[in-house]
Structures are given as structure tokens and as C-alpha cells.
Scaffold this active site. Structure first.
Site, PDB file in Angstrom:
ATOM      1  N   ASP A  98      26.698  -7.718 -43.228  1.00 32.77           N
ATOM      2  CA  ASP A  98      26.258  -7.729 -44.610  1.00 32.77           C
ATOM      3  C   ASP A  98      25.809  -6.321 -44.992  1.00 32.77           C
ATOM      4  O   ASP A  98      25.064  -5.691 -44.246  1.00 32.77           O
ATOM      5  CB  ASP A  98      25.088  -8.711 -44.770  1.00 32.77           C
ATOM      6  CG  ASP A  98      25.230  -9.549 -46.024  1.00 32.77           C
ATOM      7  OD1 ASP A  98      25.401  -8.938 -47.092  1.00 32.77           O
ATOM      8  OD2 ASP A  98      25.169 -10.781 -45.939  1.00 32.77           O
ATOM      9  N   ASP A 199      26.633  -7.142 -50.683  1.00 32.00           N
ATOM     10  CA  ASP A 199      25.704  -7.900 -51.527  1.00 32.00           C
ATOM     11  C   ASP A 199      25.652  -7.316 -52.944  1.00 32.00           C
ATOM     12  O   ASP A 199      25.512  -6.096 -53.103  1.00 32.00           O
ATOM     13  CB  ASP A 199      24.313  -7.841 -50.874  1.00 32.00           C
ATOM     14  CG  ASP A 199      23.321  -8.780 -51.519  1.00 32.00           C
ATOM     15  OD1 ASP A 199      23.550 -10.002 -51.472  1.00 32.00           O
ATOM     16  OD2 ASP A 199      22.307  -8.298 -52.061  1.00 32.00           O
ATOM     17  N   GLU A 256      30.375  -9.265 -53.168  1.00 35.34           N
ATOM     18  CA  GLU A 256      29.727 -10.330 -53.941  1.00 35.34           C
ATOM     19  C   GLU A 256      29.537  -9.790 -55.355  1.00 35.34           C
ATOM     20  O   GLU A 256      28.881  -8.766 -55.550  1.00 35.34           O
ATOM     21  CB  GLU A 256      28.371 -10.679 -53.316  1.00 35.34           C
ATOM     22  CG  GLU A 256      27.682 -11.807 -54.065  1.00 35.34           C
ATOM     23  CD  GLU A 256      26.194 -11.915 -53.758  1.00 35.34           C
ATOM     24  OE1 GLU A 256      25.688 -13.039 -53.810  1.00 35.34           O
ATOM     25  OE2 GLU A 256      25.542 -10.886 -53.491  1.00 35.34           O
ATOM     26  N   HIS A 329      24.706 -19.242 -48.120  1.00 32.50           N
ATOM     27  CA  HIS A 329      23.245 -19.266 -47.929  1.00 32.50           C
ATOM     28  C   HIS A 329      22.488 -19.389 -49.247  1.00 32.50           C
ATOM     29  O   HIS A 329      21.287 -19.662 -49.234  1.00 32.50           O
ATOM     30  CB  HIS A 329      22.805 -17.995 -47.193  1.00 32.50           C
ATOM     31  CG  HIS A 329      23.080 -16.742 -47.968  1.00 32.50           C
ATOM     32  ND1 HIS A 329      24.363 -16.278 -48.182  1.00 32.50           N
ATOM     33  CD2 HIS A 329      22.265 -15.867 -48.604  1.00 32.50           C
ATOM     34  CE1 HIS A 329      24.312 -15.172 -48.906  1.00 32.50           C
ATOM     35  NE2 HIS A 329      23.047 -14.903 -49.176  1.00 32.50           N
ATOM     36  N   ASP A 330      23.162 -19.167 -50.386  1.00 37.54           N
ATOM     37  CA  ASP A 330      22.516 -19.253 -51.696  1.00 37.54           C
ATOM     38  C   ASP A 330      22.901 -20.522 -52.458  1.00 37.54           C
ATOM     39  O   ASP A 330      22.417 -20.735 -53.569  1.00 37.54           O
ATOM     40  CB  ASP A 330      22.913 -18.045 -52.565  1.00 37.54           C
ATOM     41  CG  ASP A 330      22.221 -16.768 -52.143  1.00 37.54           C
ATOM     42  OD1 ASP A 330      21.126 -16.841 -51.557  1.00 37.54           O
ATOM     43  OD2 ASP A 330      22.786 -15.682 -52.384  1.00 37.54           O
TER      44      ASP A 330
END
Length: 560
Positions: A98, A199, A256, A329-330
Site C-alpha cells: 500500500d 491510496d 484508489e 477494508h473500507d
């Protein structure tokens, strides 16, 4: 279309804190992941995407990084990480890290320096502004509630934080900062990693002058996204990153990108433009949100989902590449959100997996998804850990006097902690996740839903995923075939075809608990040879052109 390993891969996302704890402190760790690599290899996983494991004070579960080149103590050491990478590569699996470079932690050495004085050499690594009329520099709100600016008494100025106030935004206008980021990325790639998931990478370019969010009543705050999502220099920055770093390695990159349209994604992922390989879009997971955003619940309209995904499938066809996901995860657990997590949990989990994995793009499996793990309903707000949940609850219930039960219902449906309960490995205490006290409670249904049970049951969700992944490796059409929607207005059936080199797939999925009749439209040319996969037993004599679909049934026929 270029054939590449990352188009043909299946990616598994690990959220380390909740994956597997090797030392009994209640927190998942790197050694815990190494222990489970054979399980992932057996499933057929090619690539592991690891959510952040860097040094962090953990204000936002590791997405607030205080040292990009060190490992969080709770997760282990750099040696543990190196061992994990070596063990993955030994099994033929790749590792994606990440990359969180829209912001850092306020405890990062750069920010500690930056706030010391206005003429500090690191001042310009972040976005500092004087206040306006005794207030913040503009009216932007943070993604986690409240203003997006924090006042700092040392220099009497504000710094920008689109997320938590412990996550100050980095200033990408500064070439020195960009070089530091590229050097850090190169350092990780030289250690042998296979790419990055980036991210909120499309937030890094802000509009000059940081104007106010538009259409916001005087004195109120608003989302200023139009001034920092897909900003003016974003393509220049990503192209530079590609030139300086990414192009020098055989890696995969996924950005993302909240708020990115199909046209944006074409630019980001067009191979000739040399930016990124694929993007994460959010439109399809916002379709069950009302006009007031994520916490404003509304049922998913399947026709809306079909229109949206078809727009992305056709829009990027031959020009870019889709990443396929319903979980991360979100996001809440997909079987609770889009399926039926009680009566038809197994059937609907398999149906959703079929529907997703047969689309064109690279599929992402989020930990526990392959077991059909479900959402959690904690009794008390105090049992939730997520900063976003607590900020929203404070704003709505404590300060806004909204109904506690109504707000809790939206947390049960949409809260990020739904995805963050520990992976359910077996039916022993704490689901075999830890011998200690888990950092967040385990879902009580772990006695029935766990990996040990699933691996040994030929009809489990896990073994179905294994089949799906194997099919992808054996049939190029699943990877490269063109997508075409059929029955576009049907409110409960999502059906489409894939075509490649004279071969065709017919995918039919029932998104309801009703029995329905599927009839292939006459204009769709398709002669079935065989049923490739399905989540119910099917009589081989049955005609693929017309059949009864059972609740949450999925079928994939292969033919011409």
C-alpha cells in the site's frame, strides 16, 4: 490488447491487524500472514495486496504513516517482512504494498520539522495557510467529519488534512517532496516488491489557491472534492512517477480514485499514456447510498448496478483495465450487503463471486470473503474501533441529537468495522485468530463460518472460489473476452456474455430470493456446449436458452 500477468491474476487483500495473530497479543501480524501462505496458495491466489504495515501511531489503522521505511511494532520487524516476501516468492506469489502519499502522519519527521517555523526547509512539504477572518483558510470539510484544517499555535497557521487531523496532506507542488516519495518507492521496489496499491492517489493535485467548496451555505463546511479530486496536475504527477520509478520494473499498479469517471480512468490506465495499470472506482459501491451520502441507506437497485458496471466494462474495453471488487477494508461484507446472509448465505456468496469474477478486469478477494464472512452487529458503540464511525456518531447523536437506534442501523449496514473483524480460522475460542484478547471482537457466527470447516466441505464458499480462480487460469476468455449486457431492464437477473476468439460465455445470476425464469433474448447468439460452473446442481439436459433460476442461482455456460 496487451496480455500481462496482472490482468490474468487474482489478488487477495490482507488487512494485517485482523488476519492472523502469531504471538497472542490480539493483533494480527506479519508472521501470522506467513503462517497462512499455504492456505492462500491452495486457494489459487497469485498476488497479495498488503494494507499498510509501516510505522504508524494508528490514528487511522496504519493509513497515517510516520516512517515509510520501517515496520509497525505491532506487526513485527523488517526481518519478519523480508521473510514474508521471500516465502511468498518461493510459492510463486507476488506482493503489492500500500502506498499512502496523499498524506503522512503528523508524527512523521517531515511534519515535525514542518511545524517548527515558517522558514523551516520542510515547511513546504505540507499545505500551510494563514486563516481568513479568524477562521479556516477555506470551507472544506474532512472526510472524517469537521473542518479539513487544523490550527497550529507555533506558527499561527493552519495545515490541510482531508482525512484525520493526524493525517496532514503532503504538498505535491513541491518537487523536493516528490523526489523523496519516488526515492522511497524505489527503495521498496529494490527490496523486491511487485507493485503498489495507491491510496486516494487522485487527491494529490489541488487547485491553485484552494478555493471554497461550491454551493455551501454561508458559515457552513462542504466537501471540496471538486478542487482536489482528479486535480489540475494529477496526470503530470502520475506520468512523472511512472517515468522516474514505475517504468523501471515489471510491476502492477492500482490507484484508489474516489470520484474518477470512466473518462478519467481511461486516461489513468491507457497503456500508451504511461500512468497506472488500473483504478479502483467507487460508483458501484455508492449505489446503495441516498442523497445524504454513505450513512443515508437505500436498497440497491439492480438496474442501476447493471448500467453502472456496463458503462465501466464498455468504457475501458480495449483502452484501459478494470479492477473488480465488492469488498475491501473500507466496505461492508458483500454477502450481507448485496446477498442474503441468513437463509441463502452460501448460495448468495457464490452467486456474487461468479457475477464479479466473470466480468472483464482483475478480481480482488478481500480476506474472509472466500468464507462468506458476514457483517457484525455490536451491541454498543463503544465496541466499534473505527475513527470514521466514532466521528459520525458524535456528530449525529451526541451533538446533533439524532436517533441512536437509527444511526446504529446505518453503522450495522455500512460501517467499516464490518470488514475488520478477525478472520475466522476455526471454531476454537476467538475463531483461532489469536490466543489472546482480539483488538476487535470476533463475529459470534465463527462456530459455523470458518476456514477449517470450509476447506473440508466440497460445497463451501471457499471451494467454490477455488474453482472460479482455477477456471480463470484455464480459460483466456474469462480474462480477455469482451463484455455485453443482456436483459438490461430485468429488476432481479444480471446476465451478460463474454466473447473471445470465436468462443462465448453466457453468465446468468439471480440477485433475489425468488424463483425466476431466464429466457435468452433471440438476438443474442449463443449455443451452449457445457455448464462451466454453477452454484446449484444442474441437469445436463436442461436448455441454456431457457431455464428456471433458483434463489441466488448463478450459471456460466461456455459455447459459441
Amino acid at each position: 490488447m496487451q496480455k500481462t500477468w496482472w490482468k490474468e491474476s487474482v489478488i487477495y487483500q490482507i488487512y494485517p491487524r485482523s488476519f492472523n495473530d502469531s504471538n497472542g497479543d490480539g493483533i494480527g501480524d506479519l508472521k501470522g500472514i506467513t503462517e497462512k501462505l499455504d492456505y492462500l496458495k491452495e486457494l489459487g491466489i497469485d498476488v497479495i495486496w498488503l494494507s499498510p504495515v509501516y510505522k504508524s501511531p494508528n490514528d487511522d489503522n496504519g493509513y497515517d504513516i510516520s516512517d515509510y521505511q520501517d515496520i509497525m511494532d505491532e506487526f513485527g520487524t523488517m526481518q519478519d517482512w523480508e521473510e514474508l516476501l521471500a516465502e511468498m516468492h518461493k510459492r510463486g506469489m507476488k506482493l503489492i504494498m500500500d502506498l499512502v502519499v496523499n498524506h503522512s502522519s503528523d508524527e512523521h519527521a517531515w511534519f515535525v520539522e514542518s511545524k517548527k517555523s515558517k522558514d523551516n526547509p520542510y515547511r513546504d512539504y505540507y499545505i500551510w495557510r494563514p486563516g481568513k477572518d479568524g477562521k479556516e483558510p477555506n470551507n472544506w470539510t474532512s472526510a472524517f467529519s469537521g473542518p479539513a484544517w487544523q490550527y497550529d499555535e507555533t506558527t499561527g497557521e493552519y495545515f490541510l488534512h482531508i482525512f484525520s487531523k493526524k493525517q496532514p496532506d503532503l504538498n505535491w507542488e513541491n518537487p523536493k517532496l516528490r523526489k523523496e516519495v519516488y526515492d522511497m518507492m524505489t527503495w521498496w521496489l529494490d527490496k523486491g516488491i511487485d507493485g503498489f496499491r495507491m491510496d486516494v492517489i487522485n487527491f494529490i493535485s489541488k487547485v491553485d489557491g484552494l478555493p471554497d467548496a461550491t454551493n455551501v451555505p454561508e458559515g457552513e463546511y462542504g466537501w471540496g472534492g471538486e478542487h482536489f479530486m482528479n486535480g489540475p496536475r494529477i496526470h503530470e504527477f502520475l506520468h512523472e512517477m511512472n517515468k522516474e520509478v514505475l517504468s523501471k520494473y515489471d510491476i502492477m499498479t492500482v490507484g484508489e480514485m474516489p470520484g474518477a469517471t470512466v473518462d478519467d480512468a481511461k486516461l489513468y490506465t491507457d497503456e500508451e499514456r504511461e500512468e497506472l495499470n488500473m483504478v479502483f472506482t467507487f460508483e458501484h459501491v455508492d449505489l446503495d447510498s441516498g442523497p445524504n451520502g454513505k450513512w443515508d441507506l437505500k436498497p440497491l437497485n439492480l438496474v442501476d448496478l447493471k448500467q453502472n458496471l456496463t458503462k465501466w466494462q464498455k468504457g475501458l474495453e480495449g483502452k484501459g483495465w478494470n479492477s473488480l471488487y465488492l469488498n475491501n477494508h473500507d466496505q461492508p461484507r458483500m454477502v450481507s450487503r448485496f446477498g442474503n446472509d441468513t437463509t441463502y448465505r452460501v448460495e448468495s456468496a457464490k452467486m456474487l463471486a461468479t457475477f464479479l469474477h466473470m466480468l472483464q478486469g482483475t478480481p480482488y478477494v478481500y480476506q474472509g470473503e472466500e468464507l462468506g464472512m458476514t457483517n457484525i452487529r455490536f451491541d454498543s458503540i463503544d465496541e466499534y474501533k473505527d475513527i470514521e464511525i466514532h466521528n459520525m456518531y458524535k456528530e449525529k447523536v451526541i451533538e446533533g441529537n439524532e436517533d441512536h437506534a437509527k444511526v446504529m442501523e446505518s453503522i450495522y449496514v455500512k460501517g467499516r468495522d464490518n470488514a475488520r473483524t478477525p478472520v475466522q480460522w476455526d471454531d476454537s475460542e476467538h475463531a483461532g485468530f489469536t490466543t489472546g484478547e482480539p483488538w476487535i471482537k470476533v463475529n459470534p457466527n465463527y462456530k459455523e463460518i470458518n476456514a477449517k470447516q470450509a476447506v473440508s466441505d466440497p460445497n463451501s464458499v471457499y471451494n467454490y472460489y477455488k474453482q472460479l480462480i482455477k477456471l480463470r487460469k484455464n480459460h483466456e476468455i474469462i480474462v480477455y473476452g469482451a463484455y455485453d449486457l443482456i436483459l438490461e431492464d430485468h429488476p432481479q437477473i444480471y446476465a451478460y456474455t463474454r466473447s473471445y476468439n470465436g468462443e462465448k460465455l453466457l453468465i446468468v445470476t439471480n440477485f433475489s430470493d425468488q424463483e425466476l425464469t431466464f429466457k435468452k433474448p433471440e438476438e443474442v447468439e449463443f449455443t451452449a456446449n457445457e455448464l462451466l460452473i454453477g452454484n446449484y446442481d444442474v441437469d445436463s439436459a436442461e436448455d441454456a436458452a431457457s431455464f428456471t433460476l433458483r434463489p441466488y442461482e448463478a450459471r456460466v455456460y461456455i459455447g459459441k
